[in-house]
Design an enzyme around this catalytic site. Structure first.
Site, PDB file in Angstrom:
ATOM      1  N   ALA A 226      -3.301 -32.247  -9.985  1.00  0.00           N
ATOM      2  CA  ALA A 226      -3.764 -31.130  -8.953  1.00  0.00           C
ATOM      3  C   ALA A 226      -3.304 -31.840  -7.504  1.00  0.00           C
ATOM      4  O   ALA A 226      -3.047 -31.074  -6.724  1.00  0.00           O
ATOM      5  CB  ALA A 226      -5.229 -30.949  -9.194  1.00  0.00           C
ATOM      6  N   GLU A 227      -3.783 -33.207  -7.374  1.00  0.00           N
ATOM      7  CA  GLU A 227      -3.747 -33.766  -6.164  1.00  0.00           C
ATOM      8  C   GLU A 227      -2.181 -34.464  -5.859  1.00  0.00           C
ATOM      9  O   GLU A 227      -1.894 -34.026  -4.585  1.00  0.00           O
ATOM     10  CB  GLU A 227      -4.808 -35.036  -6.140  1.00  0.00           C
ATOM     11  N   SER A 228      -1.380 -35.027  -6.656  1.00  0.00           N
ATOM     12  CA  SER A 228      -0.182 -35.713  -6.480  1.00  0.00           C
ATOM     13  C   SER A 228       0.894 -35.547  -7.415  1.00  0.00           C
ATOM     14  O   SER A 228       1.984 -36.001  -7.079  1.00  0.00           O
ATOM     15  CB  SER A 228      -0.526 -37.123  -6.147  1.00  0.00           C
TER      16      SER A 228
ATOM     17  N   TYR B 171      -7.840 -24.257  -6.040  1.00  0.00           N
ATOM     18  CA  TYR B 171      -7.957 -25.716  -6.324  1.00  0.00           C
ATOM     19  C   TYR B 171      -8.910 -25.597  -7.382  1.00  0.00           C
ATOM     20  O   TYR B 171      -8.562 -26.199  -8.405  1.00  0.00           O
ATOM     21  CB  TYR B 171      -8.347 -26.689  -5.308  1.00  0.00           C
TER      22      TYR B 171
END
Length: 210
Positions: free
Chosen positions: A108-110, A195
């Site tokens: 999800a982040e990177s 998110y």
């Protein structure tokens, strides 16, 4: 690359019919890569996997799970159960955190991009802000071993604080513990809402495929 709204709408109509493909306007310089190409039927298509034996253009996009306008099919977008596996399992055991959750957060982040840096300064696989990284004892956020160790340590802290409530953990990871406290739950921020939902989907999928 910038795309006008009429072109985006035209692409969207066809892109949504293709499983595992995505359509996101480019907006950030240091972000996961998306590849634009034409299918055998000549339809403009998008994928986060490099196309083979076909001409393509690289499009850069923002945080996979933070973009409110993301059209990624979160139930079908390819998972990554190989990259950094040893580090993920080691820290999962060390801090008693579900490795599937760690993979979901990294995705999800990177999107598993070790040198990812956001426009607000978050760095590395788990997108740690400098102040958070310092608090967690992370020496180099752009080094996978350091970043994952710090990120998982932070997840363990949040899991303990929110008694294993993954929705609140994801919300706090994205918007901060202060925001969760202020609203008594998931903050009503568009980015945070999507998110939390996408982390939930990824977490479930990684548990099934881990």
């Amino acid at each position: 690359m910038r795309t006008n709204s009429s072109t985006i709408k035209a692409w969207l109509t066809t892109a949504l019919t293709l499983s595992g493909l995505l359509l996101i306007p480019a907006s950030y310089a240091n972000s996961p890569l998306v590849y634009k190409y034409k299918s055998k039927q000549g339809i403009p298509s998008f994928s986060d996997i490099e196309p083979q034996n076909v001409r393509y253009k690289i499009v850069q996009v923002g945080c996979f799970a933070c973009n409110v306008n993301s059209m990624v099919n979160w139930y079908k977008t390819p998972l990554n159960t190989i990259s950094y596996n040893d580090l993920i399992l080691k820290n999962a055991f060390l801090h008693n955190v579900d490795p599937a959750l760690i993979r979901a957060i990294i995705h999800a982040e990177s999107h598993f991009k070790e040198n990812a840096t956001s426009k607000v300064g978050a760095q590395g696989l788990m997108q740690l802000m400098p102040a958070t990284a310092k608090e967690l004892g992370v020496k180099d956020s752009l080094k996978a071993a350091d970043n994952i160790q710090g990120g998982v340590k932070h997840l363990a802290k949040l899991l303990k604080k929110y008694r294993g409530n993954i929705k609140l953990v994801a919300a706090a990871y994205n918007a901060g513990e202060g925001a969760v406290k202020k609203y008594g739950g998931v903050p009503p921020y568009g980015e945070t809402l999507v998110y939390v939902d996408r982390v939930k989907i990824l977490h479930s999928r990684y548990r099934q495929n881990g």
